[in-house]
Design a protein around this motif. Structure first.
Motif: not given
Lengths: 411, 411
Positions: A1-7, B120, B124, B178, B180-181, B210-211, B213, B271-272, B274
C-alpha cells in the motif's frame, strides 16, 4: 500500500501553454537553423534594468559585503522601507487609504496569484475569466476545486467562466450562479482590454452584496494611458471589504528576472470575523522567507527618482510598440483589441482559422511568434495575442512580415 | 452565505515560535533600554557574504544593465548553469548519480519544505520528528492532515511523532504505525545531532519496503566535520526510489537574506508509475517563476573558488563558536548535545526548569537569548537551543554570562 498522491496533478493537461510554444519553435529552428524568428509571444520584457535600479542593486550588494550592514533573514511580509513606500506612492498619494501592514512583499505576482487560493475552503466555487491567464485556473485545479477537464469543450466541469467576447468587449457580465472567489485582471492579460471605474464598481458592489472575494490582478496597471481607467480596485467604494489586489514589478520595471511583487489585503477584509490579512501573514510566515533584501532595495528605488522617470520612459517605449502593432494590423484589415492601456494586443484571426493554425502559419511563413488565443481558454479560440515587449526595430519588422503574409493570403 | 475559508488556519496556535521570542525581547528592551542583549536564538548567520559571492553579484547586476546580456524570466526549475554545477559538485564528485534535471532551484529551503506536501493526497499519514523544525508540521496542519492541536499534550491528533530523547540520542526509532510521508532532518535542527549512514540506511530500507516517501532536509550538511556522517541521503543504497532531499545556501553560504535553495527529486522516485520529479516540475512551473538570475549566479559562485574556500572558512568560524559554547556549558556541568557536526547546541535545562522558564531567566538575568526547546515540540520540553551564529567575541561573552548565571543559581 503505497502513499497516495495528489490526483489533481493527473487532471491537468500535459503541457503548459508556453512549453508547447517553445517546443514548436525549437522544432522549426531545428529544421531551419538560419531562420530569424521574431518573438512577440511570451510577455517578457526586453529592455534592461534602468540605471537607477542598477545603482540601487550595486549599493545593496555592497551592504551585504560588510558585517555592520549585512542583512540575513528579513521580515516575511517584506521590509518596512518597501511596504511603506508602496503604501505611500502607489496608494496614499492617489487618495487610497492603504497602510504598510496591508502590503505583503513577495517574489512575484505569479506566486501570490497561485497561493492565495490556499486561504479558502476546499469546496468554494471559483469564477475565472475566459480567456484568462492560466495560473488562476491551474492553481485551483491542483487544489481540486475545478472538477475535471472536458476535452471537447476545453472547460473544467466545476469552473464558472466569465466569458469575454467581441460583444461585451472582453468585460464579462456578473456570474449567473454563486461564485465565491472571483478572479479579475485589468488591464487584462491576454486581451489588453480594460474596464471603467463604473464597470469595476459593479463587481465590487456585487461581491459585497453576495459575500464573495475578488482577486484583482493589477500587474499591468502601469501601462494605463487613458483617464477614467482604474489603476487599483480600491478606487472603487467598498473594495476594501471584498477585494485582494496583486501588483508586480515585473512588467512595470522590468523585474521579470529579479522577482518582486506584492499583494494588498486590507484589514477591513474580514469573513465571519476572520481577517484575511492575518491569514495571509500566517501563510507567508509559515511557507515563505521573504524576497531578497537586494531585490527589495531595487524595488524601493523604482518608486523614486531617477528610476521612476526612467521606468516611465520604458513603458512609453513599449506602448509605442503597441501602437505600431495595432495600427499595422488595422491597416491590413485585422480587428484588434487592447494595446491602448496595456502591452498586449488581442487580434481576431482572419479567415476562420483556429488560433493554433494561425500560430503555425505565422511561425513557418513569417517567422513571427505570438500566442494562440485558445491557450488562454476556449473563448480565446479564433484570437491571437501579440505583445509589445520587443525593441522597435524588431516590432516594426514583425508587423511588416505579418502584413506581407496577410497580403499573400492565409493557407 | 459568505465564502468558506480554510478552517485549518484557525487551528494553528496563535503565535509562531520566533514571533513570541521577539515580542519577549522587545518587551524586555522597552523596560531596560540600555540592556546589551546577545542573541544565540534565531538561526541566522552574522558574517557577511564572502568576497567571491559579492563579486559574482556585482557582475550579474551589470549583465542586467545591458540589453544584450539582460535576462528576464528564467526557467522555473532554475538555470542550467546552476543545476549542472550542483549535480556535479555536490553529488557526482561524491559518487552520487544525480543529474541536472533532478535538481530544482528555489527561493529557499523553507518554501520547498512547506510546498512539497502539495504533491501528496489529503489523507496520507505524516511522521514528523519531535523536537522538530516547525515548518514540517505547520504546512501539513494548513493542509488539514494533522487533525487538531491538543493543548494538554502539545501534540496534533493525527501526527505520528518520531520522538528524539537522551536515550536514543535524538535518532528516533522507526514508526510503530503506517507513516506515508516521513520528514527527517540531519544534521538536525534543533538538536544539532546526526545519524550514521547505517542508521539512515534503516529508514531508506523501511521506506522502500513500505512504499513511503522520505523528505530529507539536509540544510546543515556543510557543517558536518566527522567522517561516516552522510551529507546526502543518496549515499544510502536505494534512496533514489524513496527520498526527496532539500538543500539550502542559507546556512552554508550566508544566503539567508539572498534566498536560494534546491530540492532533489530523482527520476527513479515513482509512485504507482507517477513521477514525483514531473509533478514537482509542474508544481513549480504553475506556482513559481524561478529564483532571481543574479542570486543564481551568486549560488553558482559558491561552488567554485575563490568563494568555496571563503565559505569553508566561515563554517569553521561558526564551528569554533559551537566548540566554545559546548565546552563552556559542559564546564558548568550542563549536558549538551550537538555542536559537533552542526551549528546548533541542544542543552538540557538544569534544575527541572521548563524551557520557557529558562528562556525568561536567561533573558532577564544574563541578557542572552536562546530558543526554548518546547517551541520545537513537546519532546523539546526541558531543553534549550543555542546557535553558533554569532561573532566569537559575542559568543565568548554569552558563554561567560551563562556560566556566571548558572554559578549564582537558577531562580
Amino acid at each position: 500500500m503505497t502513499i497516495e498522491l495528489n490526483q489533481n496533478y493527473a487532471k491537468l493537461p500535459d503541457s503548459y501553454l508556453f512549453s508547447t510554444i517553445n517546443k514548436k519553435i525549437a522544432s522549426f529552428q531545428k529544421e531551419y537553423p538560419k531562420a530569424d524568428i521574431i518573438r512577440l509571444g511570451i510577455g517578457d520584457v526586453v529592455l534592461p534594468l534602468v540605471p537607477g535600479v542598477i545603482e540601487a542593486l550595486h549599493e545593496a550588494v555592497d551592504e551585504q559585503a560588510v558585517r555592520e550592514t549585512f542583512r540575513g533573514y528579513g521580515p516575511e511580509g517584506g521590509y518596512d522601507f518597501l511596504r511603506q513606500a508602496i503604501a505611500e506612492v502607489e496608494f496614499q498619494t492617489n487618495g487610497i487609504n492603504i497602510q504598510l501592514d496591508e502590503v505583503f512583499i513577495s517574489d512575484g505576482s505569479k506566486s501570490d496569484v497561485a497561493n492565495i487560493q490556499e486561504l479558502f475552503g476546499q469546496k468554494i466555487s471559483v469564477a475565472i475569466g475566459d480567456p484568462v491567464y492560466p495560473v488562476y485556473i491551474d492553481s485551483n485545479v491542483l487544489s481540486g476545486r475545478l472538477g475535471d477537464f472536458e476535452a471537447v469543450t476545453g472547460k473544467w466541469s466545476e469552473a464558472i467562466y466569465l466569458v469575454g467576447n467581441e460583444t461585451n468587449r472582453f468585460v464579462p457580465e456578473l456570474p449567473a450562479k454563486k461564485a465565491d472567489l472571483i478572479y479579475l485582471c485589468y488591464p487584462n492579460n491576454p486581451t489588453g482590454m480594460t474596464l471603467t471605474k463604473d464597470q469595476l464598481q459593479l463587481w465590487v458592489d456585487y461581491a459585497n452584496d453576495q459575500g464573495n472575494v475578488i482577486i484583482f490582478d493589477a500587474a499591468y496597471e502601469a501601462y494605463i494611458q487613458e483617464d477614467g481607467i482604474p489603476h487599483s480596485i480600491y478606487e472603487c467604494s467598498g473594495a476594501q471589504t471584498c477585494a485582494i489586489e496583486m501588483r508586480s514589478f515585473s512588467k512595470k520595471a522590468g523585474f521579470t528576472g529579479l522577482r518582486l511583487g506584492y499583494t494588498v489585503i486590507p484589514k477591513a477584509l474580514q469573513i465571519n470575523g476572520q481577517s484575511l490579512n492575518k491569514m495571509w501573514l500566517r501563510r507567508q510566515s509559515t511557507k515563505f522567507n521573504g524576497a531578497p533584501y537586494i531585490v527589495q532595495k531595487a524595488g524601493a528605488a523604482t518608486l523614486q527618482e531617477p528610476a521612476k522617470s526612467q521606468i516611465a520612459d520604458n513603458i512609453q517605449y513599449y506602448m509605442e510598440n503597441a501602437r505600431i502593432i495595432r495600427e499595422g494590423l488595422e491597416a491590413s484589415g485585422i480587428t484588434v483589441f487592447g494595446g491602448v492601456n496595456a502591452p498586449y494586443l488581442w487580434m481576431k484571426v482572419p479567415n476562420g482559422l483556429s488560433s493554433w493554425e494561425f500560430f503555425d502559419q505565422l511561425l513557418t511563413r513569417a517567422q513571427v511568434v505570438g500566442t494562440p488565443g485558445v491557450g488562454f481558454g476556449p473563448s480565446g479560440e479564433g484570437y491571437f495575442r501579440l505583445t509589445a515587449f520587443n525593441i522597435h526595430e524588431q516590432t516594426l519588422a514583425a508587423v511588416e512580415r505579418i502584413q506581407s503574409f496577410l497580403a499573400v493570403g492565409l493557407g
